[in-house]
Design an enzyme around this catalytic site. Structure first.
Site, PDB file in Angstrom:
ATOM      1  N   LYS A  22      -5.871  11.105 -13.278  1.00 57.75           N
ATOM      2  CA  LYS A  22      -6.064  10.849 -11.737  1.00 57.75           C
ATOM      3  C   LYS A  22      -4.700  11.294 -10.912  1.00 57.75           C
ATOM      4  O   LYS A  22      -4.991  12.275 -10.116  1.00 57.75           O
ATOM      5  CB  LYS A  22      -6.246   9.531 -11.474  1.00 57.75           C
ATOM      6  CG  LYS A  22      -6.383   9.328  -9.838  1.00 57.75           C
ATOM      7  CD  LYS A  22      -6.794   7.770  -9.651  1.00 57.75           C
ATOM      8  CE  LYS A  22      -5.309   7.067  -9.332  1.00 57.75           C
ATOM      9  NZ  LYS A  22      -4.806   7.274  -7.944  1.00 57.75           N
ATOM     10  N   ASN A  23      -3.632  10.832 -11.223  1.00 60.10           N
ATOM     11  CA  ASN A  23      -2.238  11.278 -10.299  1.00 60.10           C
ATOM     12  C   ASN A  23      -2.110  12.603 -10.663  1.00 60.10           C
ATOM     13  O   ASN A  23      -1.176  13.193  -9.725  1.00 60.10           O
ATOM     14  CB  ASN A  23      -1.445  10.317 -10.779  1.00 60.10           C
ATOM     15  CG  ASN A  23      -1.437   8.904  -9.986  1.00 60.10           C
ATOM     16  OD1 ASN A  23      -2.522   8.701  -9.433  1.00 60.10           O
ATOM     17  ND2 ASN A  23      -0.653   7.918 -10.241  1.00 60.10           N
ATOM     18  N   CYS A 123      -3.898   2.133  -1.162  1.00 63.97           N
ATOM     19  CA  CYS A 123      -3.955   0.717  -1.916  1.00 63.97           C
ATOM     20  C   CYS A 123      -2.900  -0.213  -1.034  1.00 63.97           C
ATOM     21  O   CYS A 123      -2.108   0.220  -0.692  1.00 63.97           O
ATOM     22  CB  CYS A 123      -3.303   1.250  -3.176  1.00 63.97           C
ATOM     23  SG  CYS A 123      -4.252   1.531  -4.548  1.00 63.97           S
ATOM     24  N   ARG A 128       4.610   1.432   1.757  1.00 59.73           N
ATOM     25  CA  ARG A 128       4.316   2.870   1.234  1.00 59.73           C
ATOM     26  C   ARG A 128       4.795   3.709   2.596  1.00 59.73           C
ATOM     27  O   ARG A 128       3.596   4.304   2.987  1.00 59.73           O
ATOM     28  CB  ARG A 128       3.026   2.972   0.839  1.00 59.73           C
ATOM     29  CG  ARG A 128       3.098   1.977  -0.459  1.00 59.73           C
ATOM     30  CD  ARG A 128       1.521   2.454  -1.431  1.00 59.73           C
ATOM     31  NE  ARG A 128       1.730   3.617  -2.311  1.00 59.73           N
ATOM     32  CZ  ARG A 128       0.638   3.858  -2.883  1.00 59.73           C
ATOM     33  NH1 ARG A 128      -0.321   3.217  -3.099  1.00 59.73           N
ATOM     34  NH2 ARG A 128       1.106   4.872  -3.813  1.00 59.73           N
ATOM     35  N   ASP A 313       2.403   1.290 -12.504  1.00 59.36           N
ATOM     36  CA  ASP A 313       0.748   1.464 -12.551  1.00 59.36           C
ATOM     37  C   ASP A 313       0.403   0.717 -13.896  1.00 59.36           C
ATOM     38  O   ASP A 313      -0.685   0.542 -14.032  1.00 59.36           O
ATOM     39  CB  ASP A 313       0.395   2.833 -12.517  1.00 59.36           C
ATOM     40  CG  ASP A 313       0.404   3.445 -11.010  1.00 59.36           C
ATOM     41  OD1 ASP A 313       0.807   2.788 -10.266  1.00 59.36           O
ATOM     42  OD2 ASP A 313       0.099   4.624 -11.157  1.00 59.36           O
ATOM     43  N   ARG A 405     -12.307   4.618  -8.417  1.00 53.82           N
ATOM     44  CA  ARG A 405     -11.362   5.578  -8.001  1.00 53.82           C
ATOM     45  C   ARG A 405     -10.332   6.133  -9.066  1.00 53.82           C
ATOM     46  O   ARG A 405      -9.994   7.424  -9.010  1.00 53.82           O
ATOM     47  CB  ARG A 405     -10.244   4.927  -6.868  1.00 53.82           C
ATOM     48  CG  ARG A 405     -10.885   4.781  -5.484  1.00 53.82           C
ATOM     49  CD  ARG A 405     -10.040   4.280  -4.660  1.00 53.82           C
ATOM     50  NE  ARG A 405      -8.894   5.191  -4.838  1.00 53.82           N
ATOM     51  CZ  ARG A 405      -7.610   4.706  -4.510  1.00 53.82           C
ATOM     52  NH1 ARG A 405      -7.123   3.515  -4.426  1.00 53.82           N
ATOM     53  NH2 ARG A 405      -6.497   5.571  -4.778  1.00 53.82           N
TER      54      ARG A 405
HETATM   55  C1  UD1 Z   1       2.689   7.678  -7.025  1.00 49.12           C
HETATM   56  C2  UD1 Z   1       1.432   7.412  -7.757  1.00 49.12           C
HETATM   57  C3  UD1 Z   1       1.136   5.910  -7.890  1.00 49.12           C
HETATM   58  C4  UD1 Z   1       2.514   5.108  -8.497  1.00 49.12           C
HETATM   59  C5  UD1 Z   1       3.398   5.698  -7.891  1.00 49.12           C
HETATM   60  C6  UD1 Z   1       4.984   5.148  -8.627  1.00 49.12           C
HETATM   61  C7  UD1 Z   1      -0.150   9.312  -7.037  1.00 49.12           C
HETATM   62  C8  UD1 Z   1      -1.219   9.442  -6.377  1.00 49.12           C
HETATM   63  N1  UD1 Z   1       0.155   7.886  -6.772  1.00 49.12           N
HETATM   64  O1  UD1 Z   1       2.476   7.049  -5.616  1.00 49.12           O
HETATM   65  O2  UD1 Z   1      -0.218   5.706  -8.583  1.00 49.12           O
HETATM   66  O3  UD1 Z   1       2.395   3.926  -8.303  1.00 49.12           O
HETATM   67  O4  UD1 Z   1       3.688   7.008  -7.753  1.00 49.12           O
HETATM   68  O5  UD1 Z   1       5.044   5.595  -9.684  1.00 49.12           O
HETATM   69  O6  UD1 Z   1       0.340   9.988  -7.753  1.00 49.12           O
HETATM   70  N2  UD1 Z   1       8.482   5.491  -0.432  1.00 49.12           N
HETATM   71  C9  UD1 Z   1       9.342   5.470   0.679  1.00 49.12           C
HETATM   72  N3  UD1 Z   1       9.152   6.678   1.477  1.00 49.12           N
HETATM   73  C10 UD1 Z   1       8.325   7.899   0.952  1.00 49.12           C
HETATM   74  C11 UD1 Z   1       7.796   7.751  -0.010  1.00 49.12           C
HETATM   75  C12 UD1 Z   1       8.162   6.521  -1.022  1.00 49.12           C
HETATM   76  O7  UD1 Z   1      10.299   4.842   1.004  1.00 49.12           O
HETATM   77  O8  UD1 Z   1       8.419   8.655   1.750  1.00 49.12           O
HETATM   78  C13 UD1 Z   1       9.010   4.395  -1.468  1.00 49.12           C
HETATM   79  C14 UD1 Z   1       7.513   3.686  -1.671  1.00 49.12           C
HETATM   80  O9  UD1 Z   1       7.303   2.935  -0.604  1.00 49.12           O
HETATM   81  C15 UD1 Z   1       7.690   3.101  -3.040  1.00 49.12           C
HETATM   82  C16 UD1 Z   1       8.566   4.040  -3.731  1.00 49.12           C
HETATM   83  O10 UD1 Z   1       9.103   4.857  -2.776  1.00 49.12           O
HETATM   84  O11 UD1 Z   1       8.492   1.909  -2.913  1.00 49.12           O
HETATM   85  C17 UD1 Z   1       7.922   5.125  -5.004  1.00 49.12           C
HETATM   86  O12 UD1 Z   1       6.786   5.730  -4.207  1.00 49.12           O
HETATM   87  P1  UD1 Z   1       6.467   6.891  -4.709  1.00 49.12           P
HETATM   88  O13 UD1 Z   1       6.807   7.302  -5.842  1.00 49.12           O
HETATM   89  O14 UD1 Z   1       6.319   7.820  -3.601  1.00 49.12           O
HETATM   90  O15 UD1 Z   1       4.620   6.528  -4.896  1.00 49.12           O
HETATM   91  P2  UD1 Z   1       3.593   7.372  -4.389  1.00 49.12           P
HETATM   92  O16 UD1 Z   1       3.714   8.986  -4.717  1.00 49.12           O
HETATM   93  O17 UD1 Z   1       3.099   6.836  -3.201  1.00 49.12           O
END
Ligand code: UD1
Length: 427
Positions: A22-23, A123, A128, A313, A405
């Site tokens: 999925k990711n 989610c 986030r 995850d 999903r």
């Molecule tokens: C992706 C995955 C999700 C997984 C996560 C962490 C997908 C579609 N989803 O989510 O399943 O749980 O990686 O492995 O691939 N953050 C910020 N600012 C930003 C972006 C992130 O502060 O602009 C923080 C987030 O709140 C979180 C951390 O960084 O605390 C990691 O998030 P991130 O790695 O970005 O997760 P996703 O890409 O949303």
């Protein structure tokens, strides 16, 4: 609305084929926006999020064609032709269903010069924010405007230009947006403190197949030599490491023995180490991982961390499994601040879990009991499925749309290895 009924207690044994990730697919689909010729993705999983992303691409003017996979997921393909981009707006209606919609931002601004994306929901596992995505695009010269719940990125005259992007914290999504955008930026981009998740490696390989030039793939520093255009390609989506890990926990919690076909051990090292600590017997062959129970489950101490650490995850699924261990486990969540929403539901099934800040103490119990439960996110829902598989009596897991999903043909895969599981309509 559907629900899943499980009569627990069966020992699960047999074979499960792991689907496309999925990711990974959610970052490979927006790559098509970077090219003026079709991108074909093979090993495409049948998931609600893939359908939602397809609708989003259609909304932007891309045509999508599905083929193959009539007898289940394997062999399913999608061809995405984004030769013409008709709109650069990702509307609230789609983005609210799927947070990964933010991944069209980088490709759209790089190729079409601008992009407007509704601020994502997704989610319910914490705040986030998307600030790191926006800072990365700003570093490449984009102007960012925020208004009415939308973020708009506008490329400078002559398009995005290469730069050094240094992330203060590791973000999977922000690394993906930066990597896609940099592939079409002028000159060289260096991405420092990049996420190293296998899905990022998959993305880089797909971009390279489309003509991008990227060095340092798999490391935390990615160097991208931008191109004027990317071409079409055919690319096969990597296997889903979280799906594989989830079914490994199903073998563990039921005292079973499951061979996971197509799973890659390199992607799962931290998860397999955790299972090994919990006392599972693990055998790794070329493209199969066998996970077999070998006596009672032992308690485990672990913290989630960016790859190659233990994936956030998989935290909820491990918690369900350890609820049946012989002793107290300590789990610490370091990635998301609100990712223990499954704890009260697991407690209703008899689990003994105490949350202390970012950590949770899971005291193993002799029995879990069937109950009606529901979860607020995808992996939390899977933890309830796992608990239900081991529980005495019948459970009903509600809000199945979370599972749809991210888990392809869940009931079919689990019933083939001996679970007593069925889907019923809530009406
Ligand atoms: C992706 C995955 C999700 C997984 C996560 C962490 C997908 C579609 N989803 O989510 O399943 O749980 O990686 O492995 O691939 N953050 C910020 N600012 C930003 C972006 C992130 O502060 O602009 C923080 C987030 O709140 C979180 C951390 O960084 O605390 C990691 O998030 P991130 O790695 O970005 O997760 P996703 O890409 O949303």
């Amino acid at each position: 609305m559907d629900r899943i009924l499980i009569r627990g207690g069966n020992r699960l044994t047999g074979d499960i084929r792991i689907s496309g990730a999925k990711n990974a697919v959610l970052t490979l689909m927006p790559c098509a926006l970077l090219a003026d010729a079709p991108l074909t993705l093979e090993n495409l999983p049948r998931l609600a999020d893939v359908d939602t992303f397809m609708h989003l691409l259609n909304q932007l003017g891309a045509t999508t064609t599905l083929s193959g996979g009539a007898n289940g997921g394997a062999g399913r393909r999608m061809t995405i032709d984004a030769a013409r981009i008709a709109s650069t707006v990702a509307p609230y209606d789609i983005v609210r269903k799927m947070r990964a919609s933010i991944l069209v931002l980088g490709p759209l601004v790089a190729r079409a010069g601008e992009a407007t994306v509704s601020m994502p929901g997704g989610c319910a596992i914490g705040n986030r924010p998307v600030d790191l995505h926006l800072k990365a695009l700003e570093a490449l010269g984009a102007r960012i405007e925020l208004a009415a719940g939308y973020v708009k990125a506008i490329a400078p005259e002559g398009g995005l230009r290469g730069a050094t992007i240094s992330f203060p914290t590791v973000s999977v999504g922000a690394t993906e947006n930066a990597l896609m955008a940099a592939s079409l930026a002028r000159g060289e981009t260096v991405i420092e403190n990049a996420a190293r998740e296998p899905e990022i490696v998959d993305l880089a390989h797909c971009l390279i197949a489309m003509g991008a030039e990227i060095e340092g793939v798999g490391s935390d520093t990615l160097t991208v030599h931008g191109k004027d255009r990317l071409h079409g390609a055919t690319y096969s989506v990597m296997p889903d490491r979280i799906e594989a890990g989830s079914y490994a926990c199903a073998a563990a919690i039921t005292g079973g023995d499951i061979a996971l076909h197509g799973a890659r051990h390199g992607d799962l090292a931290a998860v397999l180490a955790g299972l090994h600590q919990a006392g599972l017997h693990i055998e790794e062959n070329d493209d199969t991982i066998r996970v077999a129970a070998d006596g009672p489950l032992r308690p485990v101490t672990l913290s989630t961390a960016p790859f190659p650490g233990f994936p956030t995850d998989m935290q909820a699924q491990f918690m369900a499994m350890l609820a049946r261990a012989d002793g107290a486990s300590l789990l610490t969540e370091t990635i998301f601040e609100n990712r223990y929403m499954h704890v009260p539901e697991l407690a209703r099934m008899g689990a003994d879990i105490e949350v202390r800040g970012r950590s949770a103490v899971v005291k193993g119990v002799d029995r879990l009991y069937g109950a009606q439960v529901m979860a607020t996110d995808l992996r939390a829902s899977m933890s309830l499925i796992l608990a239900a598989l081991a529980a005495e009596g019948e459970s009903q897991v509600l809000r199945v749309y979370h599972l749809d999903r991210g888990y392809e043909r869940l009931e079919e895969k689990l019933s083939r290895v001996g679970a007593d599981i069925e889907r019923a309509s809530e009406d």
